[in-house]
Design a protein around this motif. Structure first.
Motif: not given
Length: 91
Positions: A19-23, A25-32, A42-51
């Protein structure tokens, strides 16, 4: 339950690593999206992905139904709206 924590430390370590690897690898989408101003800083990538992921897993594992495009779109829209409004309240 299907996703219960294992009693085996190696299994737990493998799950966490997966799961750390999945988070990561997908965090850059949210960061962009944050960089483009589509989401508050203020939005954290991990929060978005989990939600976004949680209702999809629930539908499949608990409900036994496949997620169709409309369901996934609704999950993404709902998660982004909720997280964006929370980030604005906390700002």
């Amino acid at each position: 339950t299907t996703l219960a924590m294992s009693q085996d430390p190696e299994v737990d370590a493998a799950r966490i690593s997966f799961w750390d690897a999945r988070f990561a690898s997908t965090a850059p989408v949210i960061e962009r999206a944050v960089d483009r101003g589509e989401l508050p800083r203020q939005v954290l990538a991990r929060d978005v992905i989990e939600s976004v992921a949680a209702p999809i897993y629930f539908r499949v594992l608990v409900g036994g139904e496949p997620p169709d495009d409309a369901f996934v779109t609704r999950c993404v829209d709902d998660a982004l709206s909720l997280l964006a409004s929370r980030a604005l309240r906390e700002a």
